[in-house]
Design a protein around this motif. Structure first.
Motif, short mmCIF file in Angstrom:
data_model
loop_
_atom_site.label_atom_id
_atom_site.label_comp_id
_atom_site.label_asym_id
_atom_site.label_seq_id
_atom_site.Cartn_x
_atom_site.Cartn_y
_atom_site.Cartn_z
N THR A 244 14.87 -7.90 4.72
CA THR A 244 13.66 -7.24 5.22
C THR A 244 13.94 -6.53 6.54
O THR A 244 13.54 -5.38 6.75
CB THR A 244 12.52 -8.25 5.39
OG1 THR A 244 12.24 -8.87 4.12
CG2 THR A 244 11.26 -7.57 5.90
N TYR A 247 16.02 -3.47 6.04
CA TYR A 247 15.20 -2.35 5.58
C TYR A 247 14.44 -1.72 6.76
O TYR A 247 14.41 -0.50 6.92
CB TYR A 247 14.21 -2.81 4.51
CG TYR A 247 13.31 -1.68 4.04
CD1 TYR A 247 13.77 -0.78 3.09
CD2 TYR A 247 12.04 -1.50 4.59
CE1 TYR A 247 12.96 0.29 2.69
CE2 TYR A 247 11.24 -0.44 4.19
CZ TYR A 247 11.71 0.44 3.24
OH TYR A 247 10.92 1.50 2.85
N LEU A 248 13.81 -2.57 7.58
CA LEU A 248 12.98 -2.07 8.67
C LEU A 248 13.79 -1.41 9.77
O LEU A 248 13.33 -0.44 10.40
CB LEU A 248 12.15 -3.22 9.25
CG LEU A 248 11.10 -3.83 8.33
CD1 LEU A 248 10.46 -5.06 8.98
CD2 LEU A 248 10.03 -2.79 7.97
N SER A 252 14.48 2.30 6.56
CA SER A 252 13.21 2.98 6.79
C SER A 252 13.31 4.06 7.88
O SER A 252 12.81 5.18 7.68
CB SER A 252 12.11 1.97 7.14
OG SER A 252 10.86 2.61 7.28
N ILE A 255 15.03 7.14 6.41
CA ILE A 255 14.14 7.90 5.53
C ILE A 255 13.15 8.73 6.35
O ILE A 255 12.92 9.91 6.08
CB ILE A 255 13.39 6.95 4.58
CG1 ILE A 255 14.37 6.26 3.62
CG2 ILE A 255 12.34 7.71 3.77
CD1 ILE A 255 13.74 5.17 2.76
N ARG A 256 12.56 8.10 7.37
CA ARG A 256 11.58 8.81 8.21
C ARG A 256 12.21 10.01 8.92
O ARG A 256 11.55 11.03 9.13
CB ARG A 256 11.01 7.86 9.26
CG ARG A 256 10.00 6.87 8.70
CD ARG A 256 9.48 5.94 9.80
NE ARG A 256 8.47 5.03 9.29
CZ ARG A 256 7.17 5.30 9.23
NH1 ARG A 256 6.73 6.47 9.67
NH2 ARG A 256 6.32 4.42 8.76
N ALA A 285 10.56 -4.60 -0.17
CA ALA A 285 10.37 -3.86 1.08
C ALA A 285 10.06 -2.39 0.80
O ALA A 285 9.19 -1.79 1.46
CB ALA A 285 11.61 -3.99 1.95
N PHE A 286 10.74 -1.81 -0.19
CA PHE A 286 10.44 -0.43 -0.58
C PHE A 286 9.03 -0.31 -1.13
O PHE A 286 8.27 0.59 -0.76
CB PHE A 286 11.44 0.06 -1.63
CG PHE A 286 12.76 0.50 -1.08
CD1 PHE A 286 12.91 1.76 -0.54
CD2 PHE A 286 13.87 -0.34 -1.10
CE1 PHE A 286 14.13 2.19 -0.03
CE2 PHE A 286 15.09 0.06 -0.60
CZ PHE A 286 15.22 1.33 -0.06
N GLU A 289 6.24 -0.40 1.44
CA GLU A 289 6.04 0.81 2.26
C GLU A 289 5.53 1.99 1.44
O GLU A 289 4.73 2.79 1.94
CB GLU A 289 7.35 1.21 2.95
CG GLU A 289 7.20 2.46 3.81
CD GLU A 289 8.38 2.71 4.73
OE1 GLU A 289 8.36 3.74 5.45
OE2 GLU A 289 9.32 1.90 4.74
N PHE A 290 5.95 2.11 0.19
CA PHE A 290 5.70 3.35 -0.54
C PHE A 290 4.76 3.25 -1.73
O PHE A 290 4.25 4.28 -2.20
CB PHE A 290 7.03 3.94 -1.02
CG PHE A 290 7.96 4.36 0.07
CD1 PHE A 290 7.65 5.45 0.87
CD2 PHE A 290 9.13 3.66 0.31
CE1 PHE A 290 8.51 5.84 1.89
CE2 PHE A 290 9.99 4.04 1.33
CZ PHE A 290 9.68 5.14 2.13
#
Length: 341
Positions: A244, A247-248, A252, A255-256, A285-286, A289-290
């Motif tokens: 997690t 990912y954070l 993430s 991607i941003r 986690a994906f 967020e999405f």
């Protein structure tokens, strides 16, 4: 057109002495000679070795790359015809710098491989096989993922989608349209190795790990438990926490930085591919967020998608389908795909 994939762990270790009756087949008993020294490869290195490993994202002129490449050829040569047409790939992070080196390596065309049948054959012996390459191509790994997604997706694939390749050495992503992969949106960042490194740091605070190396810790991460000092340590919660945070803190933000809201408006789906896609906690986690505005999907056999993409690129180079292979020399697993004929 049915494809078949062969896989073995991307680890090597120098070996000494005999290794009779330690494996059941060439795939699990690959033993190759390099500069007068014998090396166990893949499962044989993991089962018989003490410290099997591989340099992450090694250059094509390094020993580790050559050993894994020759092991891939050796394990696929009985499934295809010679001369072989082959496609390999590189991450975006190394593509420009390593492509000329890899081209020079493949331009040799002829490769002699000294190997031993001793691990899997009664009264085995040292043998040599010569393999000829007719044509080759080198493409970015993410491009191979896009090709593989389009070839393996039995449903109608979206016109615009995002692909995220969750590899061991690198995590890469980008947006795909009918015109191809948008370079503006592509990125490359740390892979699952980031999680394995943090797993070691966390466990080392309270446990003696008996010099467990990265290869074995990666297996423990996948299995969700570890045996240390004859005690079973449940890693499921720690794995969830580490994935997690990975990912954070890594995925993430990447991607941003590269994919905008406008890009998401144009996309219909996010495809997760690569070995990291098998981690449920990372998938969650994906989705967290999405999933409220775009579908997140993991395709079956996601680990094989890049090698299948390489194979189909090879098929585009020649009319001799039975000679074509795609080779994904991954940091965790080496995967070779060919037509199942």
């Amino acid at each position: 057109m049915k494809t078949k994939s062969i896989a073995f762990p991307s680890v090597i270790e120098a070996t000494f002495g005999d290794s009779e009756n330690t494996a059941s087949s060439l795939l699990s008993g690959t033993k190759i000679k390099h500069e007068n020294l014998w090396f166990n490869i893949g499962e044989l290195a993991k089962n018989e070795g003490t410290n099997p490993q591989k340099v992450i994202n090694c250059a094509p002129d390094e020993r580790d790359f050559e050993l894994l490449f020759k092991s891939a050829l050796l394990n696929v040569v009985n499934h295809v015809q010679q001369p072989i047409t082959i496609t390999l790939g590189l991450p975006f992070s190394t593509y420009n710098s390593y492509k000329p080196i890899l081209s020079k390596f493949l331009e040799k065309k002829f490769f002699s491989i000294d190997y031993s049948t001793e691990p899997y054959t009664l009264n085995g012996s040292e043998k040599r096989i010569n393999i000829e390459i007719a044509k080759f191509d080198i493409i970015p790994e993410l491009v191979a993922d896009v090709i593989g997604i389009k070839k393996l997706n039995t449903q109608k694939e979206p016109k615009n989608f995002i692909v995220l390749s969750l590899g061991y050495g690198t995590c890469e992503g980008g947006m795909v349209t009918n015109e191809g992969l948008l370079q503006r949106t592509t990125f490359s960042t740390f892979g699952i190795k980031y999680v394995v490194t943090n797993l070691y740091k966390e466990l080392n605070k309270t446990h003696y790990l008996n010099l467990k190396n990265e290869c074995y810790l990666n297996d423990s991460l996948i299995n969700g438990f570890l045996i240390a000092n004859r005690k079973r340590i449940d890693l499921k919660q720690l794995r969830k926490d580490l994935l997690t945070q990975y990912y954070l803190q890594v995925i993430s933000p990447a991607i941003r930085s590269h994919i905008t809201d406008r890009d998401f408006e144009r996309c219909e789906c996010i495809y997760l591919v690569g070995g990291g896609a098998y981690f449920e906690d990372l998938n969650a986690a994906f989705v967290n967020e999405f999933n409220n505005f775009i579908k997140v999907e993991t395709l079956p056999e996601s680990q094989n998608i890049a090698s299948v993409g390489y194979l189909h690129n090879s098929l585009s180079l020649t009319n001799e389908d039975k000679q074509c292979i795609g080779v994904d020399l991954g940091n965790s697993t080496t995967i070779i795909s060919h037509l199942d004929v």
